[in-house]
Structure formats: structure tokens, C-alpha cells
Design a protein around this motif. Structure first.
Motif, PDB file in Angstrom:
ATOM      1  N   UNK A 189       0.837  -1.222   0.050  1.00  0.00           N
ATOM      2  CA  UNK A 189      -0.124   0.051  -0.031  1.00  0.00           C
ATOM      3  C   UNK A 189       0.808   1.294  -0.207  1.00  0.00           C
ATOM      4  N   UNK A 190       1.761   1.194   0.934  1.00  0.00           N
ATOM      5  CA  UNK A 190       2.749   2.346   1.305  1.00  0.00           C
ATOM      6  C   UNK A 190       3.423   2.596  -0.158  1.00  0.00           C
ATOM      7  N   UNK A 191       4.055   1.427  -0.891  1.00  0.00           N
ATOM      8  CA  UNK A 191       4.608   1.724  -2.277  1.00  0.00           C
ATOM      9  C   UNK A 191       3.707   2.445  -3.375  1.00  0.00           C
ATOM     10  N   UNK A 192       2.438   1.915  -3.285  1.00  0.00           N
ATOM     11  CA  UNK A 192       1.526   2.275  -4.416  1.00  0.00           C
ATOM     12  C   UNK A 192       1.174   3.866  -4.190  1.00  0.00           C
ATOM     13  N   UNK A 193       1.144   4.181  -2.824  1.00  0.00           N
ATOM     14  CA  UNK A 193       0.840   5.497  -2.379  1.00  0.00           C
ATOM     15  C   UNK A 193       1.901   6.501  -3.040  1.00  0.00           C
ATOM     16  N   UNK A 194       3.073   5.992  -2.616  1.00  0.00           N
ATOM     17  CA  UNK A 194       4.424   6.845  -2.961  1.00  0.00           C
ATOM     18  C   UNK A 194       4.524   6.992  -4.727  1.00  0.00           C
ATOM     19  N   UNK A 195       3.921   5.863  -5.330  1.00  0.00           N
ATOM     20  CA  UNK A 195       4.132   5.951  -6.934  1.00  0.00           C
ATOM     21  C   UNK A 195       3.160   6.690  -7.580  1.00  0.00           C
ATOM     22  N   UNK A 208       1.235  -0.992   9.882  1.00  0.00           N
ATOM     23  CA  UNK A 208       0.066  -0.173   9.130  1.00  0.00           C
ATOM     24  C   UNK A 208       0.886   0.693   8.557  1.00  0.00           C
ATOM     25  N   UNK A 209      -0.168   1.819   7.938  1.00  0.00           N
ATOM     26  CA  UNK A 209       0.512   2.747   6.992  1.00  0.00           C
ATOM     27  C   UNK A 209      -0.014   3.892   7.384  1.00  0.00           C
ATOM     28  N   UNK A 210       0.588   5.120   7.164  1.00  0.00           N
ATOM     29  CA  UNK A 210       0.107   6.248   7.176  1.00  0.00           C
ATOM     30  C   UNK A 210       0.484   7.224   6.002  1.00  0.00           C
ATOM     31  N   UNK A 211      -0.809   7.865   5.375  1.00  0.00           N
ATOM     32  CA  UNK A 211      -0.444   8.565   4.208  1.00  0.00           C
ATOM     33  C   UNK A 211      -0.726  10.202   4.627  1.00  0.00           C
ATOM     34  N   UNK A 212       0.125  11.091   3.904  1.00  0.00           N
ATOM     35  CA  UNK A 212      -0.267  12.446   4.147  1.00  0.00           C
ATOM     36  C   UNK A 212      -1.217  13.029   3.123  1.00  0.00           C
ATOM     37  N   UNK A 213      -2.135  13.587   3.308  1.00  0.00           N
ATOM     38  CA  UNK A 213      -3.288  14.196   2.682  1.00  0.00           C
ATOM     39  C   UNK A 213      -3.092  15.685   2.755  1.00  0.00           C
ATOM     40  N   UNK A 214      -3.268  16.354   1.613  1.00  0.00           N
ATOM     41  CA  UNK A 214      -3.259  17.924   1.815  1.00  0.00           C
ATOM     42  C   UNK A 214      -4.398  18.344   2.670  1.00  0.00           C
ATOM     43  N   UNK A 215      -4.086  19.329   3.531  1.00  0.00           N
ATOM     44  CA  UNK A 215      -5.065  19.848   4.354  1.00  0.00           C
ATOM     45  C   UNK A 215      -5.506  18.939   5.721  1.00  0.00           C
ATOM     46  N   UNK A 216      -5.129  17.908   5.676  1.00  0.00           N
ATOM     47  CA  UNK A 216      -5.506  16.877   6.627  1.00  0.00           C
ATOM     48  C   UNK A 216      -4.316  16.264   7.424  1.00  0.00           C
ATOM     49  N   UNK A 217      -3.101  16.123   7.070  1.00  0.00           N
ATOM     50  CA  UNK A 217      -1.995  15.724   7.456  1.00  0.00           C
ATOM     51  C   UNK A 217      -1.759  14.240   7.619  1.00  0.00           C
ATOM     52  N   UNK A 218      -1.060  13.700   8.455  1.00  0.00           N
ATOM     53  CA  UNK A 218      -0.801  12.317   8.194  1.00  0.00           C
ATOM     54  C   UNK A 218      -2.162  11.299   8.660  1.00  0.00           C
ATOM     55  N   UNK A 219      -2.397  10.682   7.878  1.00  0.00           N
ATOM     56  CA  UNK A 219      -3.987   9.898   8.362  1.00  0.00           C
ATOM     57  C   UNK A 219      -3.450   8.168   8.233  1.00  0.00           C
ATOM     58  N   UNK A 220      -4.157   7.667   9.108  1.00  0.00           N
ATOM     59  CA  UNK A 220      -3.832   6.164   9.247  1.00  0.00           C
ATOM     60  C   UNK A 220      -4.613   5.532   8.332  1.00  0.00           C
ATOM     61  N   UNK A 221      -4.000   4.550   7.545  1.00  0.00           N
ATOM     62  CA  UNK A 221      -4.817   3.812   6.743  1.00  0.00           C
ATOM     63  C   UNK A 221      -4.236   2.277   6.920  1.00  0.00           C
ATOM     64  N   UNK A 222      -5.133   1.209   7.338  1.00  0.00           N
ATOM     65  CA  UNK A 222      -4.490  -0.085   7.573  1.00  0.00           C
ATOM     66  C   UNK A 222      -5.201  -0.728   6.501  1.00  0.00           C
ATOM     67  N   UNK A 223      -4.409  -1.190   5.441  1.00  0.00           N
ATOM     68  CA  UNK A 223      -4.907  -2.158   4.347  1.00  0.00           C
ATOM     69  C   UNK A 223      -5.361  -3.288   4.914  1.00  0.00           C
ATOM     70  N   UNK A 224      -4.719  -4.066   5.976  1.00  0.00           N
ATOM     71  CA  UNK A 224      -4.816  -5.230   6.717  1.00  0.00           C
ATOM     72  C   UNK A 224      -6.639  -5.271   6.814  1.00  0.00           C
ATOM     73  N   UNK A 225      -7.028  -4.173   7.141  1.00  0.00           N
ATOM     74  CA  UNK A 225      -8.535  -4.026   7.512  1.00  0.00           C
ATOM     75  C   UNK A 225      -9.451  -4.249   6.384  1.00  0.00           C
ATOM     76  N   UNK A 226      -8.876  -3.990   5.115  1.00  0.00           N
ATOM     77  CA  UNK A 226      -9.385  -4.222   3.961  1.00  0.00           C
ATOM     78  C   UNK A 226      -9.541  -5.647   3.454  1.00  0.00           C
TER      79      UNK A 226
END
Lengths: 657, 321
Positions: free
Chosen positions: A422-428, A461-479
Motif C-alpha cells: 500500500x505504501x509503495x503504491x501511494x508513493x508511486x 500499518x500505513x500512514x499517508x499524508x493528505x493535503x489539508x488533513x496531515x498524516x492519516x492512518x490507513x490500515x490495508x489489513x482492515x480491507x
């Protein structure tokens, strides 16, 4: 040729008590065995059976030069094994060696005393390693066995085993209140005078500071406790129980690594806390690493010398090599790093060139078709959820393009695979991302009302940074496996869903027992091992001591010990000198007190009378003696008792010389 | 010590027996001077139905004591001088063929008497000794397959000389055990010795004394003595003493149950002789050395030179309940 006329061979006088001494020693040695090199345990058993054979067959003890050589060899052996002679390991090894070799020169009881002293030392030194709950009963048992061996050694032959054991138990029982008083009242210091050197050779357990595929799944079989948590009042829902440990952001195509640990410059400015606080106490088992685990997102904590890093990870200056307890306040709602500079953002976007090309291509396609970053995230999670991805403990091995292999070929993975992909896909796709390692969930122990977090609950788990929101926890395992997050590993294991991942459910009874045992251990940790300066202060205040300091405690301790010793002495006194119940004897004792001359053992009343006659009127002495003899030893005669009573009370003080 | 209780409580018939015993003691004291304690013990021994071994050097009045005892108590008396060529028949008697009657007739030996003095018992061979010992234990002798009862009461008073060891057959432990007491007389004190030297001839005095009691009376006295009260603390005391002889590192072989029973019987008889209302600790201590002394086997490394010292050591280590 000279003939040495020296008495050879033992006289067999230790034969009866030696087995007990050996048993006590073996019992005291047992807790050390798993830490000692094999040859030391072997040496002890060889020496013990050798010594016993010597005593049985009346052989001679080995000559001094052999013993000297053996001692030297063993000492060198310890030095080579540990390359040191101080510390718990070499110290207990030397003690064990000493016991083994002392056996070979045990000639008399005096030597046997030394052996039993060593046995006591061995028992106590095992507490330097670890003080488990079972250490206490084991320790008591070992002391009892040593006491029994002691009594066997000095007892008359006619004394039965049972009597020795009972006497031993009684002596241990007398010691218990003293030990308890000293433990409670001896002033605890925040920094002890001495520090026991801890064995540093032992491998660390739990999370390591990098993450490669297979790292966390290897932990999931371990039921070892990572930490226990007592919540003050509200318990957050399992899906909010993310125990943040370390953050990794460098990816080399296969392995994620983190930054050097630094202290965040303005931590409070980066984080905006919201919602209700959660207060709790964590009792962390030793990890020999610096991570300090807390619920996402820690606001305040009580552990000394602990900092929050720039990526909101808690860490302590020294590794955690002893169990620590600390209070934390966390907020489960927060916003982090709403503003991020271009250069920092670039660091969270880096992926090695020419690694995982298929993934990069897929991510870029999906981002292009999605309208926004948020839609793209949703699409990726949907892909994990709807396509044939499986959550399993035993994922197939992956090659160098590990994410490609996982995402397109094997499609089977544990949390680290999903987090990494998930983290690699986000970065790509141009979204900054990072991996967080820690624990997720845990099991509430209904026996003690606290949360047990085991190594099996380790999670990535993963954290992604979204504009205006900051670092947000996303846990792909939950999916992929929502029950992993909602129920936790233990819950999933118990209701059987974890069987699909390769985890077998434990038997319900066994699980209950293990929970009970864990609850007892937790209490032991809190009340016994955790009895430090703070708890002592609290306890003293509860006892009614206002403003406790070490002087007051020492004073209480000394007076308590004196009182206890007095009580025990009185008990012993009453026990060994039962009060005479016979009326005649009581009166005669009074007579002896009046004369002021002690009667010696085996002295008859008549003989005593001739001894004291000169100091009193001979008549009264004779009357008392004959009345006593008649009353005590003659046929039932109340008149004699009456005579004795009158004569004793009529007896005046001795003639002044 | 005053102790009139027993006397007062006794019925009139027993009164006379009691008085006879006191008189016997007095008469014996007038012949064997300065040995009141030993006389008391010897009388206790006979009252406890026991045989007496007197061990001492020659000339200290061993034979005199035995003869006087027989005389005073009105017992028939014989003496056998034990020598190395003594045969069992010389003790128990022999069957002689009477030609005129054409049958064997038993000629009773000297053992058929109420009090027999076996002088220097350790000089005879074990075979001769054992003839005497059967009589001591069974109160009967067997000659040519016929068992004959011995007169009652029957006492053996044996003497032996401890200093003279050449050509002797020391009595083994099992046989020593048959003697209730082993007494030593010892030298008389200055005063008594002076009286011995200046006073009349003891042997002629012995011939002049009359019996103060009858054998029947003696048997009655034995009966009474065995019924003397013994309180339970003193039974504990005897048990403690016996236990101590078994546990003490100074002693190899302690007292047997038979030894303990002997201790009780002797203590009761001694209490009766001493006019005590029951057995006192003093009675047990008085008889302990003479009853236990020859039954104990001291350890090889014991520091006590004589059995008397050893017994005193045991008494000094056991508390009186």
C-alpha cells in the motif's frame, strides 16, 4: 618405598545426611540450569554422584592436588565461557562450581554447613535473573529443603524425617513475618546503591527496527506478553487500539528502515489533539530496545528520559532491559503535520528506481483514472478487498521485487505485505506515505480487567499524508481481514476465523487458565516487583504514616523487628519449656525460686534439700521436700499438697550471711 | 525423710512384716558396719525377687553379707566355692545307684537351699556357670531328665573379684542380665573400720543372731513391695533414662526392656525398704547404678572409666519430671 600410614577412606558418618544435602543443592541449582553452560551442570552431577559413592563405599576423598587442578580448570572454564567473572551469569556459574568442588572435600559436618550455605546463596542468586511469580513458592520450597537437610545433618539418628521437616517448616514460618516486615518497611530508594549487571548477550524479543516480508508473521505464533495495559476509565474500541511503536520511511525495494532516533523540535505544534483523552498505565516487558509503546496519539507520559520523535514515536534514552510501568494520556482523534515542506514531502515519496515496476505502473494508472487522492486510496483498498487477496501467516517467499511478486503473483500475505504494498503504491502515485510498526488490539483479561498485548498482536500499518488533513492512518489489513482489526488476533483465534490464516484456536479451558495465570502475574508485577519508592510512600500513607521518609520507616522497621523477635522468642520459650501444670510442681518451683538456688538436671528433691538446708531452717526444707515427694510421687494425698502449700508460703527469705 | 504414711495405712498383719524388715536391716547394720546403703540395696534386691552379684576385692565382707542375709531372714544357706574344676553335678546334685534298692536315687546338690552363695562365680567353667543360671531363671533344675523344683524363696548371691582376671571365665552379658543388681561394697570408713578392729569377732556375732522373719513373711514382703505406688511422672522418668542409655554416644548397648522392668521392680522395693509413700526419684537414682551398671556396654571411646561414672553421667543428663 615408603609406606604412608595415614587413615584412608571416609567413615560413612555423613551417609545418612548427604543425600539431603545433595537434594537441597540440586534444587537450588535447578533455576540456573537453563542459563548455565552445559558442562557446569554436568560437573555438578559428576561430583555429587562421585561424592556419594565415596561415602557409600568408604573410599578416600580425592587428594589435594587433584582438587586444586579441578578448581583451576573450572575457573578457567568459566573465564573462557563468559570472558568475565563478574555479573549474574559468571557469578552463578562460579557458585555452582564451588558447590560441586566443595563436595569433593566435604569431610565433616562443618563442610556440610558450607555446602548448605552455598545452597542458600544459589537460591537467592536466581532472583537476580528474574523474579517470576513462581519464584516465591520455589524459593520457599528450596529454603525449606535446605533447612530440612540442615536438620537431618545435625539431628539425632532417632529423629524421623517427618520431625525434621516439621521443625524446618516451623523455622521458615518464624522467619516469614520478619522477612515481610523488612520487605515492606525497608526504605526504597529511587536510585539503588548498586546495580546488578544484566546479561547483555540475550537476544531481544519482539519487533526489530526494520521491516522485511515475513518479519511480523514470524511473531504471530508467540504468545509471550509484550505489555499489559490498565485503562483508567474508558476503553477505546478495538479498531482504535493502535499501539504506536516505530516509524519507517526508507524503502530499498524489499526492506523498510527508519531514521536515527532524534527528538522532535516542537512536537506540540505538529499535533492537534481532539476528542476525549484516554488515560491508562502500560507495564512493558523488557525488550532490550528503546521503543516505548503508546496508544495513537500520545499526549503525555510519565516514563523518565523518554522523548517523542519527529514522527511521533516514543523512545527512551536507554534500552528497556527491565520491566517498566508508565502512565500515558492519549487522544484517539488528532491531526499531525498539516503543513509539510516540499523537501520533506519528497523524502516520503522516494522509491528506488527500477524496483517493482509493475506496481509503479499500476498505481500511476489507477491514480489517473481516479478523480482525487481520496478516491485513489479508496480504489486501492477496494482492490485488496474485492480481488483474490488472502491474509495468511504462511505467505510464499518473494523475490527481489517483493511488492510486484506479492501484488500480482502470490496475492497471499500478512500485515507487513499489505502495508508495504500500500505504501509503495501511494508513493508511486505521489502521495507521501510511511510504515508504522507496533501492536494492534490485544485481549481484555476479565480476571484482572486489563488488556494483554502479546507478541502475536504485532502489526504494521500505513500512514499517508493528505493535503489539508496531515498524516492519516490507513490500515490495508482492515480491507483484507477486517476481523483481524475488529477482534484482534486473540479474538480471531478464539472464534476460529484465524484458522484460515494458519492460527489454530487454543482449547477454551487452557485459554482460561492462561488468562488466570496472566492476571496473577500482573498482580505480582504490580504489587511485589513494582513495590518501589512511590508505592511504598502510598502504602505508608495508607498505614497512617504522614509524610513518610526513610528515617520513620527505618524506625518502624527496627521496632517491628524487635517486637517480632520478642514474640518469636516467647513462642520458642513457651514451646521448649511447657508450663508445669501439676499443682505440686508449681509450688515446688515457687520454693526453688524462693531459695534462689537453681536445681540442676537430674538432681532429686532430697539431694537439693541437703544442698540448701544450711541457708534456711532445716525443718522447713525437710517439710517442704517430704510434702512435695508425697504430693507429687506418692498415692493421691490432698493433705500432702496442703502441707506443701502452707510450708512454701511460710518459708522466709534466706538467712543473711 | 519422714515416711510414716505407709506404716499407718497398713493393716495390722502387715505391720508386723514391716517391723521385721526394719529389724533385719538394723541387725545387718550391726554386723556389716558403715554399709547401710549397700544393706538397703541388698534387701531391696531380695524383696524385688532378684539375685545379687557382689563384685569386690577379697576381704571386704562379701561372704559375710551373704551369710548374714540368710541368717537374718531365716533362710536355709549353702555355699559353693566355684573353682575351675567344678562340675554341674557338684551344684545341682547327682543320681546314685543304690544297690540295696536296685534303683537310682537322687542326691540333691547344694543348690537345694533358699539362699545360695556362689563364691567367685567367674572361676568356674561356663558349663558349671550355666547350671547355676538355669536355676536362677527357672527356679528349677533338671537332672537325668527329671525336673525338680527348688525351694522358695530362692536367691543366688554370687561374688566375683574384679581384680583377678587370670584363669577366670567372665560372665557373658546374657548371664549378667540374670542378676537384678551388681553391688560393690567398698572399703569401710575410718570409724567403722576402727569398730571392726576393736569390736568383737564378726563371725561369732553372726552365729549369735536370730532370724527376725520367716521365709513366709519374706514372701509376703515381696508381695507388698511389688505393690508400691509408682506415679506416672516417674514412669516417664524411667523411660527417659532408658532412652538416654540407648541414645547416648557414650554407650554402645543401652538398657533392654527387661532392664527397664528390673529398674521398676528394684525402685519399688527400695522405696518400701526406705519407708517412702511411693517411689521417689531418689529410689530410682539409688538403684540405677546397681541395676543398669552391669547391663550397659560402654562405647569403645567413652571417657567414663567405670560403669558407676557412666550411670551417674546418664542420671546427670536426664531431667526429673
Amino acid at each position: 618405598m615408603t609406606i604412608v600410614a595415614k587413615p584412608r577412606g571416609t567413615d560413612g558418618s555423613l551417609l545418612a545426611s548427604l543425600p539431603w544435602t545433595l537434594a537441597a543443592l540440586a534444587f537450588a541449582l535447578a533455576p540456573h540450569v537453563q542459563f548455565l553452560p552445559f558442562w557446569i551442570t554436568g560437573a555438578f552431577f559428576v561430583c555429587a554422584s562421585w561424592r556419594y559413592t565415596i561415602e557409600r563405599r568408604r573410599h578416600a576423598l580425592p587428594p589435594t592436588w587433584i582438587r586444586a587442578i579441578l578448581a583451576l580448570l573450572c575457573f578457567l572454564g568459566v573465564l573462557v565461557t563468559y570472558s568475565s567473572i563478574s555479573g549474574v551469569g559468571p557469578g552463578s556459574a562460579l557458585l555452582a562450581i564451588m558447590a560441586a568442588l566443595k563436595l569433593l572435600e566435604t569431610r565433616r559436618r562443618r563442610d556440610q554447613f558450607v555446602l548448605l550455605f552455598i545452597s542458600v546463596f544459589l537460591v537467592m542468586s536466581s532472583l537476580l535473573r528474574e523474579q517470576y511469580l513462581w519464584s516465591l513458592p520455589y524459593l520457599l520450597l528450596a529454603v525449606l529443603l535446605t533447612m530440612t537437610a540442615w536438620l537431618r545433618m545435625s539431628a539425632a539418628e532417632s529423629e524421623t524425617m517427618r520431625q525434621s521437616f516439621r521443625t524446618g517448616s516451623r523455622l521458615v514460618l518464624y522467619a516469614v513475618p520478619l522477612a515481610l516486615a523488612m520487605w515492606i518497611f525497608f526504605p526504597r530508594l529511587a536510585s539503588p546503591f548498586w546495580a546488578v549487571p544484566i546479561d547483555t548477550g540475550t537476544a531481544s524479543s519482539g519487533l526489530s527496527d526494520t521491516m522485511s516480508p515475513g518479519d511480523i508473521s514470524s511473531l504471530s505464533l508467540s504468545s509471550a506478553v509484550a505489555f499489559r495495559v490498565n485503562f483508567d476509565n474508558t476503553i477505546p474500541a478495538p479498531r482504535d487500539q493502535y499501539w504506536r511503536g516505530l516509524v519507517l520511511q526508507h524503502f530499498n525495494g524489499r526492506t523498510w528502515t527508519g531514521d536515527e532516533l532524534t527528538i522532535a523540535s516542537q512536537p506540540k505544534d505538529q499535533i492537534v489533539f481532539a476528542g476525549a483523552p484516554v488515560a491508562y498505565t502500560v507495564t512493558l516487558e523488557p525488550t532490550r530496545q528503546q521503543w516505548v509503546f503508546a496508544l495513537d496519539m500520545p499526549y503525555a507520559w510519565s516514563l523518565a528520559r523518554t522523548n517523542i520523535g519527529p514522527q511521533q514515536q516514543l523512545w527512551r534514552m536507554q534500552p528497556i532491559d527491565q520491566r517498566v510501568a508508565y502512565d500515558v494520556i492519549s487522544y484517539t482523534e488528532y491531526q499531525v503535520d498539516r503543513e509539510m515542506s516540499r523537501s520533506v514531502r519528497d523524502r516520503y515519496l522516494a522509491i528506488p528506481a527500477r524496483s517493482n515496476p509493475r506496481t509503479v505502473r499500476l498505481a500511476q494508472q489507477m491514480r489517473a483514472s481516479a478523480g482525487s487522492d481520496a478516491d485513489f486510496v479508496e480504489a486501492v483498498l477496494m482492490k485488496f478487498h474485492e480481488e483474490e487477496y488472502f491474509y495468511t501467516l504462511r505467505p510464499p517467499p518473494l523475490g527481489s521485487h517483493s511488492v510486484d511478486r506479492f501484488l500480482f503473483d502470490t496475492k497471499r500475505g500478512f500485515c507487513e505485505h499489505y502495508a508495504s504494498a500500500f505504501a509503495v503504491m501511494m508513493r508511486a502515485a505521489g502521495i507521501p506515505s510511511r510504515i508504522v510498526l507496533g501492536y494492534q488490539g490485544g485481549e481484555m483479561n476479565p480476571m484482572g480487567d486489563y488488556l494483554i498485548v502479546r507478541q502475536a498482536d504485532a502489526h504494521a500499518w500505513t500512514e499517508i499524508w493528505l493535503e489539508g488533513v496531515g498524516w492519516t492512518r490507513v490500515d490495508p489489513t482492515a480491507a483484507v481481514a477486517p476481523e483481524r482489526i475488529d477482534a484482534g488476533i486473540s479474538g480471531a483465534m478464539l472464534d476460529g476465523t484465524a484458522a484460515a490464516w494458519g492460527l489454530l484456536p487454543p482449547s477454551a479451558l487452557l485459554h482460561r487458565l492462561s488468562l488466570t495465570w496472566d492476571a496473577m502475574n500482573a498482580k505480582w508485577n504490580d504489587w511485589v516487583l513494582g513495590y518501589g519508592p512511590e508505592n511504598q510512600d502510598k502504602f505508608m500513607q495508607w498505614l497512617g504514616m504522614d509524610d513518610p521518609d526513610w528515617r520513620k520507616m527505618m524506625l518502624t522497621l527496627v521496632s517491628l523487628v524487635v517486637a517480632l523477635v520478642a514474640v518469636i522468642s516467647l513462642l520458642l520459650f513457651l514451646r521448649n519449656r511447657p508450663p508445669p501444670r501439676d499443682r505440686a510442681t508449681v509450688l515446688y518451683q515457687r520454693f526453688i525460686q524462693k531459695t534462689g538456688v537453681t536445681i540442676s538436671i537430674g538432681e532429686t528433691p532430697a539431694a537439693y534439700a541437703t544442698r540448701v538446708r544450711s541457708r534456711f531452717s532445716a525443718d522447713s526444707i525437710d517439710t517442704i521436700t517430704s510434702a512435695y515427694l508425697d504430693a507429687r510421687y506418692g498415692p493421691v494425698d490432698p493433705a500432702a499438697l496442703q502441707r506443701l502449700k502452707i510450708a512454701v508460703s511460710a518459708l522466709s527469705h534466706p538467712h543473711q550471711q | 525423710m519422714q515416711g510414716g504414711n505407709t506404716l499407718e495405712q497398713l493393716p495390722t498383719g502387715k505391720d508386723a512384716d514391716r517391723a521385721a524388715l526394719d529389724r533385719a536391716r538394723k541387725v545387718l547394720g550391726s554386723i556389716i558396719l558403715g554399709k547401710d546403703k549397700q544393706i538397703g540395696l541388698a534387701l531391696s534386691c531380695l524383696l524385688a525377687r532378684g539375685h545379687l552379684l557382689i563384685e569386690d576385692l577379697p576381704g571386704l565382707g562379701k561372704t559375710m553379707l551373704a551369710q548374714a542375709l540368710a541368717r537374718v531372714l531365716g533362710l536355709s544357706f549353702r555355699r559353693i566355692q566355684f573353682t575351675s574344676d567344678l562340675l554341674p553335678a557338684d551344684i545341682v546334685g547327682v543320681s546314685v545307684f543304690r544297690q540295696n534298692k536296685g534303683e537310682f536315687e537322687f542326691q540333691p546338690g547344694p543348690i537345694f537351699t533358699q539362699l545360695i552363695l556362689a563364691d567367685e562365680v567367674n572361676r568356674a567353667t561356663p558349663k558349671a556357670q550355666s547350671a547355676l543360671l538355669e536355676a536362677m531363671e527357672e527356679y528349677q533344675v533338671t537332672v537325668d531328665g527329671n525336673t525338680r523344683q527348688l525351694p522358695r524363696p530362692f536367691f543366688v548371691v554370687a561374688t566375683q573379684n574384679p581384680a583377678d582376671q587370670i584363669g577366670t571365665f567372665p560372665l557373658p552379658e546374657s548371664q549378667l542380665d540374670r542378676f537384678l543388681m551388681r553391688l560393690k561394697l567398698g572399703y569401710p570408713n575410718e570409724e567403722s573400720e576402727r569398730m571392726l578392729l576393736t569390736g568383737g569377732d564378726r563371725r561369732s556375732m553372726l552365729n549369735e543372731i536370730d532370724a527376725v522373719c520367716t521365709p513366709a513373711q519374706l514372701q509376703k514382703l515381696q508381695e507388698i513391695a511389688s505393690g508400691v505406688h509408682m506415679s506416672s511422672p516417674l514412669v516417664d522418668y524411667i523411660q527417659a533414662l532408658v532412652r538416654q542409655t540407648r541414645a547416648s554416644p557414650e554407650i554402645d548397648i543401652g538398657l533392654s526392656p527387661r532392664g527397664a522392668i528390673a529398674l521398676v521392680a528394684a525402685a519399688k522395693a527400695h522405696a518400701y525398704v526406705e519407708h517412702h509413700s511411693g517411689v521417689y526419684p531418689d529410689d530410682i537414682q539409688a538403684v540405677f547404678a546397681v541395676v543398669a551398671g552391669h547391663r550397659l556396654q560402654p562405647a569403645g571411646n567413652t571417657s567414663y572409666r567405670s560403669s558407676a561414672e557412666l550411670c551417674q553421667h546418664v542420671l546427670d543428663t536426664v531431667a526429673i519430671p
